[in-house]
Write an enzyme that holds these catalytic residues in place. Structure first.
Site, PDB file in Angstrom:
ATOM      1  N   GLY A  31      66.545  14.400   0.881  1.00 38.03           N
ATOM      2  CA  GLY A  31      67.197  13.369   1.758  1.00 38.03           C
ATOM      3  C   GLY A  31      68.225  13.873   2.190  1.00 38.03           C
ATOM      4  N   GLY A  36      67.068  21.569   9.588  1.00 41.09           N
ATOM      5  CA  GLY A  36      66.257  22.197   8.588  1.00 41.09           C
ATOM      6  C   GLY A  36      65.112  21.658   8.186  1.00 41.09           C
ATOM      7  CG  HIS A  37      65.701  18.497   5.551  1.00 40.60           C
ATOM      8  ND1 HIS A  37      67.060  18.250   5.668  1.00 40.60           N
ATOM      9  CD2 HIS A  37      65.615  19.073   4.213  1.00 40.60           C
ATOM     10  CE1 HIS A  37      67.607  18.441   4.549  1.00 40.60           C
ATOM     11  NE2 HIS A  37      66.782  18.896   3.567  1.00 40.60           N
ATOM     12  N   GLY A 145      61.339  25.343   2.476  1.00 39.41           N
ATOM     13  CA  GLY A 145      62.145  26.248   3.388  1.00 39.41           C
ATOM     14  C   GLY A 145      62.453  27.432   2.925  1.00 39.41           C
ATOM     15  CB  SER A 184      71.841  17.710   2.266  1.00 40.20           C
ATOM     16  OG  SER A 184      70.742  17.741   2.764  1.00 40.20           O
TER      17      SER A 184
END
Ligand code: AMP
Length: 273
Positions: A31, A36-37, A145, A184
């Protein structure tokens, strides 16, 4: 997009899709989603019929001294980003592990160095949660990733060794406008730390541009550029085994983890002759 919080509901749906031969794509995350996510989600969208994203901050992969309690969270913002990126099911389990959970998954050898050495039991926590998520979600393909390069290699190895029949797809490392690898954890950086953190990708890109034939020389060039509060490692490794390699005579990976204040930042680039 549907949001599913129940493990049993998720599993029942997934078994139905599998029985009907659906191509199910899966992107697991913790989360606080960034570009990127969402890039991984958009890329996986193109490869599957049903796209599942999970958000779960997995306690098993944090040491007692680490940032589990203060790991950044934004479930509502994350749900909007998932929907915009084409996600069908957002799986946000409340209780991922049953009370009698007693299994751990341990990938040996390629977990011994680098992140594995700096964070003992981290990869065991990662492999265990991904294995349980795979069981629940029953994906045909999952994307991880290259930002967390060793993690990608560990999970690819796990899926291969255990004949899981799940394609493990690498997703490109996405950078901010100034080159810093998106993470994050970048929110933890002060302005001054963030500015110095730009030296991390600059060091790695200089190692990539260099024509020096050995890892020792290229690492020295990288270290001369790097400005950090502590360097956990800067290495040139084999892309599958993660073993250090000295002669740069084929495609390899330069990997680094550097500390800025209390924040550890990971980065890596492909390098070659
Ligand atoms: P995390 O939520 O940090 O555990 O990451 C979830 C997935 O997103 C993992 O497969 C990460 O490797 C991937 N990921 C995180 N940051 C990036 C990035 N900057 N570029 C590409 N993938 C990333």
């Amino acid at each position: 997009m549907d949001i599913i919080r129940s493990v049993d509901t998720m599993h029942a749906l997934a078994l139905g899709w599998r029985a009907r031969g659906k191509k199910v794509g899966f992107v697991p995350t913790m989360g606080y989603l960034h570009r990127g996510h969402t890039t991984l989600i958009e890329l996986m969208r193109q490869r599957c019929e049903i796209l599942i994203v999970s958000i779960y901050v997995n306690p098993l992969q944090f040491a007692p001294t680490e940032d589990l309690g203060r790991y950044p969270r934004d479930p509502e913002g994350d749900a909007k980003k998932c929907e915009a990126a084409g996600c069908d099911i957002l799986f946000m389990p409340e209780n991922l592990y049953p009370p009698d959970f007693r299994t751990t998954v341990n990938v040996s050898q390629i977990t011994a160095r680098w992140e594995g050495a700096a964070r003992p039991e981290h990869f065991q926590g990662v492999a265990t949660v991904v294995c349980r998520l795979f069981g629940l979600v029953q994906p045909t393909a999952a994307m991880f990733g290259e930002k967390d390069y060793q993690q990608f290699a560990v999970l690819k190895s796990m899926a291969h060794d255990l004949a899981m029949g799940i394609e493990i797809v690498p997703g490109p490392l996405v950078r901010d406008h100034d080159g810093l690898a998106l993470s994050s954890r970048n929110v933890y950086l002060s302005g001054e730390e963030r500015r110095r953190a730009l030296s991390l990708h600059r060091a790695l890109f200089a190692m990539r541009e260099s024509r020096a034939p050995t890892a020792t020389e290229r690492i020295a060039e990288g270290r001369a550029i790097l400005d950090c509060d502590g360097l956990d490692y800067l290495a040139v490794v084999h892309p599958d085994t993660l073993d250090p390699v000295e002669q740069i005579d084929r495609p390899l990976r330069a990997i680094a983890t550097a500390r800025y204040g209390k924040t550890r930042l990971l980065d890596n680039v492909a390098i070659g002759p």
